[in-house]
Design a protein around this motif. Structure first.
Motif, short mmCIF file in Angstrom:
data_model
loop_
_atom_site.label_atom_id
_atom_site.label_comp_id
_atom_site.label_asym_id
_atom_site.label_seq_id
_atom_site.Cartn_x
_atom_site.Cartn_y
_atom_site.Cartn_z
N ARG A 42 0.95 -1.20 -0.05
CA ARG A 42 0.08 0.08 0.10
C ARG A 42 0.96 1.22 -0.02
O ARG A 42 1.75 1.24 0.48
CB ARG A 42 -0.98 0.05 1.30
CG ARG A 42 -1.89 -0.99 1.39
CD ARG A 42 -2.95 -0.82 0.42
NE ARG A 42 -3.95 -1.96 0.79
CZ ARG A 42 -3.84 -3.20 0.52
NH1 ARG A 42 -2.84 -3.75 -0.18
NH2 ARG A 42 -4.78 -4.28 0.84
N ASP A 43 0.29 2.35 -0.86
CA ASP A 43 1.12 3.62 -0.48
C ASP A 43 -0.25 4.60 -0.34
O ASP A 43 -0.76 4.76 -1.30
CB ASP A 43 1.75 4.00 -2.01
CG ASP A 43 2.68 5.15 -1.98
OD1 ASP A 43 2.64 5.86 -1.03
OD2 ASP A 43 3.60 5.17 -2.89
N THR A 69 -6.87 6.22 3.81
CA THR A 69 -6.28 5.74 5.16
C THR A 69 -6.40 4.37 5.06
O THR A 69 -7.33 3.58 4.71
CB THR A 69 -7.02 6.35 6.35
OG1 THR A 69 -7.11 7.93 6.18
CG2 THR A 69 -6.58 5.85 7.84
N VAL A 70 -5.57 3.49 5.91
CA VAL A 70 -5.41 2.34 6.14
C VAL A 70 -5.17 2.09 7.61
O VAL A 70 -4.49 2.87 8.38
CB VAL A 70 -4.59 1.52 5.36
CG1 VAL A 70 -3.25 1.96 5.64
CG2 VAL A 70 -4.54 -0.18 5.54
N LEU A 204 6.54 -1.68 8.25
CA LEU A 204 6.76 -3.28 8.08
C LEU A 204 5.81 -3.94 8.75
O LEU A 204 5.68 -3.71 10.15
CB LEU A 204 8.02 -3.59 8.28
CG LEU A 204 9.27 -2.87 7.51
CD1 LEU A 204 10.80 -3.29 8.05
CD2 LEU A 204 9.21 -3.29 5.98
N VAL A 205 5.31 -4.82 8.10
CA VAL A 205 4.15 -5.91 8.99
C VAL A 205 4.37 -7.20 8.57
O VAL A 205 5.29 -7.70 7.65
CB VAL A 205 2.64 -5.56 8.11
CG1 VAL A 205 2.32 -4.36 8.74
CG2 VAL A 205 2.63 -5.86 6.78
N GLN A 212 5.80 -7.58 4.82
CA GLN A 212 5.29 -6.68 3.60
C GLN A 212 5.70 -5.29 4.12
O GLN A 212 5.60 -5.03 5.34
CB GLN A 212 3.84 -6.75 3.44
CG GLN A 212 3.57 -8.22 2.79
CD GLN A 212 2.03 -8.77 2.59
OE1 GLN A 212 1.39 -8.22 3.41
NE2 GLN A 212 1.59 -9.25 1.48
N ALA A 213 5.28 -4.31 3.12
CA ALA A 213 5.56 -2.84 3.51
C ALA A 213 4.50 -2.07 3.34
O ALA A 213 3.65 -2.21 2.23
CB ALA A 213 6.99 -2.26 3.12
N LEU A 214 4.09 -1.02 4.11
CA LEU A 214 2.94 0.01 3.53
C LEU A 214 3.72 1.39 3.68
O LEU A 214 4.43 1.59 4.59
CB LEU A 214 1.82 -0.16 4.41
CG LEU A 214 0.95 -1.16 4.52
CD1 LEU A 214 1.46 -2.56 5.41
CD2 LEU A 214 -0.34 -1.05 4.65
#
Length: 483
Positions: A42-43, A69-70, A204-205, A212-214
Motif C-alpha cells: 500500500r502507498d 487511510t489504512v 513493516l508488517v 510486507q511494507a506499507l
C-alpha cells in the motif's frame, strides 16, 4: 469536604517480579539476517497502527478528513481493550457537576451502540445528581468506582459512565471505520517503522502472507504501548509507580447463568453466612468478588475484573506468567463459586478476554510533556484538543473538575511524520494514572486523525498543522472544546 481520592481506586496489587522465572535475552549472541526486498502492498496518505479505541477514532477522523487511510490491526477485530480486553466500561464522560466534556467520536460510538440496544448509561438528568435509586443500583452492582462520587456537600452523585456489549462493539467500530472510507487490514502485526533520517515513511508488517511494507505520508501510532517508538529517535519513558492503577494487568472474564435473585435473597437473609462463604472461597484459592452486568439483554451475567501488579507490561515472559496464572485463578474461583455461592449452581464461564488488559507502558516525551501539575491548570492551552472530566482526585477534582490536553502532547520530539494516539501520549506517571483510559484514547485518536488529514492536504508535517484548522475539524466532529 468529600475525601474520596484514595478510596476511589482499589488497593492495587504490587508487582511480583520475584515470582517469575525469567530467561531473558541470551547475552552476547545474535543472528545475522539476510538483506531482503520487501514488497510494498500500500502507498497511502495515512497509516494508523492499532485498531483499539485510539486507532479506530484516528482512522475514522483521517478518512472523514479526505485522507486515503489504512488501519492495521494484529487481531481479527477492532476495539482493543474495550472489546477484546472485555474492559467494556467507558467512564468519566462528564464531570462531577454533570457537565459533559467528552464528545466527538466517543459520544458518537456510544450513541450508535445505544440505538442497537448494546450500551447502557444513566439518563442525562441524573448526571451529577444525588439520585438515590441510581446510586443504589450501581453500588449494588459493585460499580461505584465508575459511577458514584461525593460532591461538596458530601452527597453521593451519579457520573456519566457507559458500558457496552463488546461483541456488538466490534461490529459497530468496523462499520464506522469503513463507512468513513478507511481500509481495514486485520491479522497483521506491525514490526517496525520505516524511517528515513528522522522521518517516518511507513511500516513493516508480518502476517500469514509474510513480510510486507506499507508507505504513507503520515503514520499514527495507536498501538497502546507505543510499539513504533523504539525504532525512532524520539525519547520515551516507562516509569510506573508500583501499586498504582497503571502498574496493573487486567484479566477479565464473564460468568453466565447466575441466578441473581437467589443470590440477593440469600445475601439479604444471611449476611454473616455469605461473608463466611466469601472467606471459605478465598481460603481455597478463589476470588469470589464480581460486578453485576449492566446490559439489559444479558440477564444472569456477572463481570470479574481482576487487576494484577506488573511493571513490565510489554515483556512476553511477564505476560505469559500473568495469563496462565490468572486463568488458573479464574477457573478455580468459578468452580468454588459454583460449589458454595447461592445462585451460581448452574453458572459457567461465558467468556475470558483474549487479550490482557494493559494499563501502562512506554510513553513519549513529546513537544509538550504533561505532568501532575497540569491537572490543576485552570486555563486551556492555545492548542487544546481535548478536555477531560477530572473525577478521581478527591478534593482536587472538586476544585479542578476538568483537565486540558494540548495537541503537542501527541507529537514526538525529534521525529517527523509520526503522531501518537494512545496511552503512549506525552505524560508523566501521575497524569497517565488518571487520563489514559478508553475515552481519553478516543479523543487522542480523533485529534491525531484530523491533524493527519490536514497535514496531507496542506503538504506539511503534522507539527506544522494550523491549530485553528484542527480545532474546526474537531468541532465539526462533535468534540467539546473551550470557547
Amino acid at each position: 469536604m468529600a475525601k474520596y481520592g484514595a478510596g476511589v481506586h482499589s488497593v492495587y496489587d504490587m508487582p511480583h517480579d520475584q515470582e517469575i522465572s525469567r530467561h531473558g535475552i541470551a547475552p552476547g549472541r545474535t543472528v545475522t539476517e539476510d538483506r531482503r526486498e520487501t514488497p510494498v502492498i500500500r502507498d497511502v496518505d495515512v497509516i494508523v497502527v492499532g485498531g483499539g479505541p485510539g486507532g479506530v477514532a484516528a482512522a475514522t477522523a483521517a478518512a472523514r478528513g479526505g485522507a486515503k487511510t489504512v488501519l492495521i490491526e494484529r487481531y481479527g477485530h477492532l476495539g482493543g481493550m474495550a472489546t477484546g480486553g472485555l474492559v467494556n466500561i467507558i467512564p468519566n464522560l462528564a464531570d462531577i457537576y454533570g457537565r459533559q466534556w467528552l464528545g466527538g467520536f466517543c459520544q458518537e460510538f456510544i450513541s450508535r451502540m445505544k440505538r442497537r440496544g448494546a450500551a447502557d448509561f444513566p439518563p442525562r438528568e441524573s448526571w451529577g445528581a444525588a439520585d438515590e435509586a441510581l446510586v443504589g443500583k450501581y453500588a449494588k452492582a459493585n460499580m461505584g468506582h465508575f459511577y458514584i462520587r461525593e460532591n461538596r456537600e458530601g452527597k453521593k452523585v451519579v457520573l456519566y459512565t457507559a458500558v457496552i456489549d463488546p461483541e456488538v462493539g466490534k461490529d459497530e467500530l468496523a462499520r464506522m471505520v469503513q463507512e468513513a472510507g478507511a481500509e481495514l487490514l486485520l491479522h497483521s502485526w506491525v514490526v517496525a517503522p520505516i524511517v528515513e533520517g528522522n522521518t517516518v515513511r511507513g511500516v513493516l508488517v508480518e502476517s500469514k502472507a509474510g513480510r510486507q511494507a506499507l508507505l504513507g505520508k503520515v503514520v499514527i501510532d495507536a498501538t497502546g504501548d507505543g510499539d513504533l517508538l523504539m525504532n525512532t529517535p524520539t525519547e520515551t519513558v516507562d516509569y510506573m509507580r508500583p501499586g498504582s492503577r497503571i502498574a496493573q494487568f487486567g484479566y477479565v472474564y464473564w460468568i453466565c447463568g447466575v441466578d441473581l435473585d437467589a443470590y440477593d435473597a440469600f445475601a439479604e437473609a444471611n449476611p454473616e453466612e455469605l461473608k463466611n462463604l466469601f472467606g471459605k472461597i478465598m481460603e481455597q484459592g478463589g476470588m469470589p468478588f464480581f460486578c453485576r452486568g449492566l446490559l439489559e439483554h444479558q440477564p444472569g451475567v456477572v463481570w470479574v475484573h481482576r487487576l494484577i501488579g506488573s511493571l513490565h507490561q510489554t515483556d512476553p515472559e511477564e505476560m505469559t506468567y500473568i495469563d496462565v496464572g490468572a486463568r488458573q485463578t479464574a477457573v478455580r474461583s468459578w468452580e468454588l463459586m459454583k460449589q458454595y455461592m447461592p445462585g451460581f449452581a448452574n453458572s459457567f464461564i461465558m467468556l475470558s478476554a483474549p487479550q490482557l488488559g494493559t494499563s501502562g507502558g512506554r510513553r513519549i516525551v513529546g513537544e509538550y510533556y504533561l505532568t501532575e501539575e497540569d491537572m490543576d491548570r485552570d486555563e486551556p492551552y492555545a492548542d487544546t484538543i481535548a478536555v477531560f472530566p477530572d473525577n478521581d482526585r478527591g478534593d482536587a477534582s472538586l476544585e479542578h473538575p476538568k483537565t486540558y490536553v494540548p495537541y503537542r502532547a501527541l507529537l514526538p520530539r525529534d521525529v517527523e511524520g509520526l503522531l501518537v494516539a494512545c496511552r503512549a501520549f506525552s505524560a508523566d506517571h501521575e497524569f497517565s494514572e488518571f487520563f489514559n483510559l478508553i475515552p481519553h484514547c478516543m479523543c487522542f485518536g480523533q485529534a491525531a486523525g484530523a491533524a493527519a488529514a490536514i497535514a496531507v492536504k496542506k503538504g506539511v508535517s503534522p507539527k506544522a498543522v494550523p491549530y485553528e484548522e484542527l480545532k474546526a475539524a474537531l468541532l465539526a466532529g462533535g468534540a467539546i472544546l473551550p470557547e
